[in-house]
Design a protein around this motif. Structure first.
Motif, PDB file in Angstrom:
ATOM      1  N   VAL A 183       0.128   6.554  -5.296  1.00  0.00           N
ATOM      2  CA  VAL A 183       0.493   5.565  -6.318  1.00  0.00           C
ATOM      3  C   VAL A 183       1.323   6.193  -7.433  1.00  0.00           C
ATOM      4  N   SER A 228       0.860  -1.181   0.000  1.00  0.00           N
ATOM      5  CA  SER A 228       0.000   0.000   0.000  1.00  0.00           C
ATOM      6  C   SER A 228       0.896   1.230   0.000  1.00  0.00           C
ATOM      7  N   ARG A 253       2.996  -5.069  -6.849  1.00  0.00           N
ATOM      8  CA  ARG A 253       1.983  -4.046  -7.082  1.00  0.00           C
ATOM      9  C   ARG A 253       2.008  -3.024  -5.951  1.00  0.00           C
ATOM     10  N   VAL A 282      -9.500   0.522  -6.244  1.00  0.00           N
ATOM     11  CA  VAL A 282      -8.149   0.971  -5.916  1.00  0.00           C
ATOM     12  C   VAL A 282      -7.514   1.626  -7.128  1.00  0.00           C
ATOM     13  N   ARG A 283      -6.542   2.453  -6.868  1.00  0.00           N
ATOM     14  CA  ARG A 283      -5.631   2.940  -7.910  1.00  0.00           C
ATOM     15  C   ARG A 283      -4.356   2.170  -7.681  1.00  0.00           C
ATOM     16  N   ASP A 284      -3.821   1.548  -8.745  1.00  0.00           N
ATOM     17  CA  ASP A 284      -2.609   0.766  -8.556  1.00  0.00           C
ATOM     18  C   ASP A 284      -1.714   0.801  -9.779  1.00  0.00           C
ATOM     19  N   SER A 287      -0.693  -0.076  -4.360  1.00  0.00           N
ATOM     20  CA  SER A 287      -2.078   0.356  -4.478  1.00  0.00           C
ATOM     21  C   SER A 287      -2.495   1.293  -3.354  1.00  0.00           C
TER      22      SER A 287
END
Length: 138
Positions: A92, A88, A131, A117-119, A133
């Protein structure tokens, strides 16, 4: 019952290249670097989460594994099919730009996902998906 994550494992085939990514590009701290019977385990973690360790391990550390099993693991690792880890982050886009500028292998630029989510995503030097996010606000 109260349980917490303590450790997770990520298979890597070159610890020095992995450290260049996890330590140098992501800013994780090295907590342990242990060799045993010709293999190496490096533990890294976020300074903000001192109780959570990420162990960078050999692709198949089981000494009883067959040569065929070791080959199969190496092939899966090379294809990026073994593991994924999701971090997290508060921003991002800034995280993406920082990692890309550090030479990260971009898999997906920042995008708003339909599941809230924005990832963004990168591959580590071993091929694992990593990743980053943040939940989207309404």
């Amino acid at each position: 019952m109260n349980i917490n994550l303590s450790q997770c494992f990520i298979a890597v085939d070159d610890h020095d290249k992995a450290l260049a990514f996890y330590r140098d590009a992501l800013g994780l701290e090295v907590r342990k670097d242990v060799g045993f019977e010709g293999m190496r385990w490096v533990t890294v973690g976020s300074p903000a989460q001192p109780d959570v360790d990420i162990v960078l391990e050999p692709p198949l550390a089981d000494p009883s594994a067959s040569a065929a099993d070791r080959q199969a693991m190496a092939e899966l690792l090379a294809k990026g099919l073994l593991r994924a880890v999701i971090f997290s982050t508060a921003d991002v886009d800034a995280t993406f730009e920082h990692i890309r500028a550090a030479g990260g292998d971009v898999l997906q630029e920042p995008v708003d996902q339909p599941y809230g989510v924005r990832d963004c995503a990168f591959r580590d030097p071993a091929g694992n998906v990593v990743r980053f996010s943040k939940p989207r606000t309404a």
